[in-house]
Enzyme design. Structure first.
Site, PDB file in Angstrom:
ATOM      1  N   ASP A 178      -2.189   8.727   7.681  1.00 19.40           N
ATOM      2  CA  ASP A 178      -3.151   7.930   8.441  1.00 19.40           C
ATOM      3  C   ASP A 178      -2.400   7.058   9.438  1.00 19.40           C
ATOM      4  O   ASP A 178      -1.275   7.381   9.815  1.00 19.40           O
ATOM      5  CB  ASP A 178      -4.058   7.115   7.502  1.00 19.40           C
ATOM      6  CG  ASP A 178      -3.287   6.108   6.657  1.00 19.40           C
ATOM      7  OD1 ASP A 178      -2.075   5.881   6.910  1.00 19.40           O
ATOM      8  OD2 ASP A 178      -3.886   5.523   5.731  1.00 19.40           O
ATOM      9  N   SER A 218       0.800  -1.224   0.000  1.00 18.24           N
ATOM     10  CA  SER A 218       0.000   0.000   0.000  1.00 18.24           C
ATOM     11  C   SER A 218       0.834   1.276   0.000  1.00 18.24           C
ATOM     12  O   SER A 218       0.325   2.347  -0.324  1.00 18.24           O
ATOM     13  CB  SER A 218      -0.939   0.009   1.216  1.00 18.24           C
ATOM     14  OG  SER A 218      -0.211  -0.097   2.428  1.00 18.24           O
ATOM     15  N   HIS A 268       0.518   5.222   6.767  1.00 19.59           N
ATOM     16  CA  HIS A 268       1.190   5.720   5.564  1.00 19.59           C
ATOM     17  C   HIS A 268       1.656   7.167   5.696  1.00 19.59           C
ATOM     18  O   HIS A 268       0.965   7.984   6.324  1.00 19.59           O
ATOM     19  CB  HIS A 268       0.252   5.598   4.364  1.00 19.59           C
ATOM     20  CG  HIS A 268      -0.324   4.233   4.197  1.00 19.59           C
ATOM     21  ND1 HIS A 268      -1.591   3.900   4.658  1.00 19.59           N
ATOM     22  CD2 HIS A 268       0.184   3.105   3.638  1.00 19.59           C
ATOM     23  CE1 HIS A 268      -1.822   2.620   4.382  1.00 19.59           C
ATOM     24  NE2 HIS A 268      -0.762   2.114   3.775  1.00 19.59           N
TER      25      HIS A 268
END
Length: 414
Positions: A380, A85, A383
C-alpha cells in the site's frame, strides 16, 4: 512497578530447559487392550482423529505456502516484539483509529485472512518467527494471556512512535512507552509460572529474542506533519533525533530491567521513497520518481544515533546484554535498487491504493488490489508486500550485510 530483575544483577546465560507444552501422543496399545468397551474405543479413536485434524489445520494456517525453511525445533524459547504498523498483527483491531488493517483486501494472501496485519500476507516478524522455528506466529498481546506468554507476544501498534503524542492524528494506538509497560505486566504474569523465582525467570528470558522497530511514525506522523505537531518548530533534525534517542534509551533500558538480554533494534527504512511520499513530494514539485531526500536525510541522522546507542549498550552500559542493529535503510534501498533481481516489476507504487503512485490514499476497504502481489515491492502507500518482508527477514537473519555487530542467527546462538 519496580523491576523484578535488577540492572546490576549479573546475567547467567545458561538456563535449564523449560517445557512450555507437552505434545499430545496417540494412545498406546495397552490402552486398547484394556478398553474392551466399544464406546470407550470409539471416543478414543475420535480423540486421535481430532488431534490429527488440529495438527493438519495448524500446519495449513501457518506454513502451507511458505518459502521460508524452518528448523525442526525453535532456536529460542520466546520472541517479544515492539513496534508500529510494519509488525503490528492485530493489536489495533479494537481501537478507535484510522491505523487499522482488519479489513479486506489486507490479508488477502494470509491463510487467516484480515487479521490486522498491514500487508497482504506475512509481516517481517512473521517471517522471522518461521525462520526461528516457531510453529505458529507470535500472537498479538491483546489476545494472549497466561502460560502462552512464555513463548512471546507481539506488542506492536500501528501509528505508534517513541514519543507518546506521535500518531495521535490517526487516533488511538499504543506508544512505545505503553508497549513497554504492557510487557512489564506480562513479566509479572510469567513470574507465576516460575513460582515467584525471579532468577529462574531472568535466566529464561535471557535466551529469548526481543525485537524493537520504532521511529518511522515519529517522522511521518509527527516531525514532518507541521499542521498537526509543533516538533518541527521546537527542534531541528539533529535535536529531534537527540530527543528521540534519549527517550528510546530509557525505553530499551526498561526492557533490560525486565529481562531483555538479546535485543534486535532496527533502524528506520528509506521512508522518503515510499509511495505516500513519492505521491505527495512529486505532486507538489511537479516531478516524478524523486524521493523526498529531506526526510531521508533526517532518517540517516536518526539511524546513525541508533547504531551508536547499540554500541554503548554493548560496551557495558547494560551489563550482560547483547544488542544487534539492523540497517533497514540500506536493506530497503538495496531491495528497491535491485528490484528486478528479486522479481519485482514495480518498486514505486502500492499494489493497493488510490491516486498517484497508489499512494495518495492508502488501500481502501474491499478495494481490488493488483493481481500479482509478488511483482510489487509495496503493498500500500506505506508498507511492503509479504514477498518483500520475507526477503528482508531472510537477508537479515544469517548475514552481517545489514546487521551489526552480528547477525540475528549469531545473536540467537549466544
Amino acid at each position: 512497578m519496580k523491576p523484578i530483575i535488577e540492572t546490576n544483577q549479573p546475567t547467567n546465560h545458561t538456563c535449564s530447559v523449560y517445557k512450555l507444552s507437552t505434545p499430545l501422543k496417540p494412545h498406546s496399545n495397552s490402552f486398547f487392550l484394556r478398553s474392551i468397551d466399544s464406546i470407550s474405543i470409539f471416543f478414543s479413536l475420535m480423540g486421535i482423529l481430532r488431534f490429527m485434524l488440529l495438527v493438519s489445520l495448524g500446519l495449513a494456517l501457518f506454513g502451507l505456502k511458505t518459502t521460508v525453511s524452518q528448523p525442526q525445533q525453535a532456536q529460542v524459547p520466546c520472541f517479544f516484539i515492539f513496534g508500529d504498523s510494519l509488525v503490528d498483527n492485530g493489536n489495533n483491531n479494537r481501537l478507535i483509529s484510522l491505523a487499522r488493517a482488519n479489513y479486506r483486501p489486507y490479508g488477502i494472501d494470509f491463510p487467516q485472512g484480515s487479521t490486522g496485519r498491514f500487508t497482504n500476507g506475512r509481516t517481517y516478524v512473521d517471517a522471522l518467527a518461521q525462520i526461528f522455528g516457531f510453529r505458529t506466529y507470535i500472537p498479538p498481546y491483546s489476545r494472549i494471556r497466561g502460560q502462552a506468554l512464555l513463548r512471546g507476544a507481539n506488542f506492536a501498534s500501528g501509528a505508534a512512535g517513541i514519543r507518546d503524542e506521535t500518531g495521535d492524528n490517526l487516533g488511538a494506538h499504543t506508544s512505545m512507552n505503553q508497549q513497554v509497560e504492557l510487557y512489564t505486566s506480562a513479566v509479572e504474569q510469567m513470574l507465576r509460572y516460575f513460582r515467584g523465582n525471579t532468577n529462574e525467570l531472568q535466566r529464561y528470558l535471557s535466551r529469548c529474542i526481543f525485537y524493537t522497530g520504532m521511529g518511522s511514525n515519529d517522522y511521518l506522523n509527527n516531525y514532518f506533519m507541521p499542521d498537526f505537531y509543533s516538533t518541527s518548530t521546537t527542534f531541528n533534525d539533529k535535536t529531534f533525533a537527540d530527543s528521540l534517542i534519549k527517550d528510546y534509551t530509557q525505553q530499551l533500558t526498561r526492557l533490560y530491567q525486565f529481562g531483555a538480554r538479546k535485543v534486535v533494534v532496527t533502524g528506520v527504512g528509506q521512508i522518503g521513497c515510499i509511495p505516500y511520499q513519492l505521491a505527495r513530494y512529486n505532486n507538489r514539485n511537479n516531478s516524478s520518481g524523486r524521493c523526498n531526500e529531506k526526510i531521508n536525510n533526517a532518517i540517516v541522522l536518526f539511524n546513525s544515533q541508533v547504531k551508536n546507542l547499540v554500541d554503548r549498550f554493548n560496551k557495558g552500559q547494560l551489563k550482560g546484554a547483547k544488542f544487534v542493529y539492523l540497517d533497514s535503510y540500506k536493506s530497503t534501498y538495496d531491495l528497491a535498487a535491485n528490484g528486478a533481481a528479486y522479481g519485482f516489476e514495480v518498486v514505486d507504487k502500492g499494489c493497493c491504493g488510490v491516486g498517484r503512485n497508489n499512494g495518495q490514499i492508502t488501500c481502501l476497504p474491499l478495494q481490488t488490489p493488483c493481481p500479482d502481489r509478488t511483482k510489487y515491492l509495496f503493498w500500500d502507500a506505506f508498507h511492503p508486500t509479504e514477498t518483500a518482508n520475507i526477503l528482508l527477514a531472510k537477508s537479515n537473519f544469517n548475514s552481517r550485510a545489514y546487521s551489526y555487530p552480528m547477525s540475528i542467527q549469531e545473536l540467537a546462538n549466544l
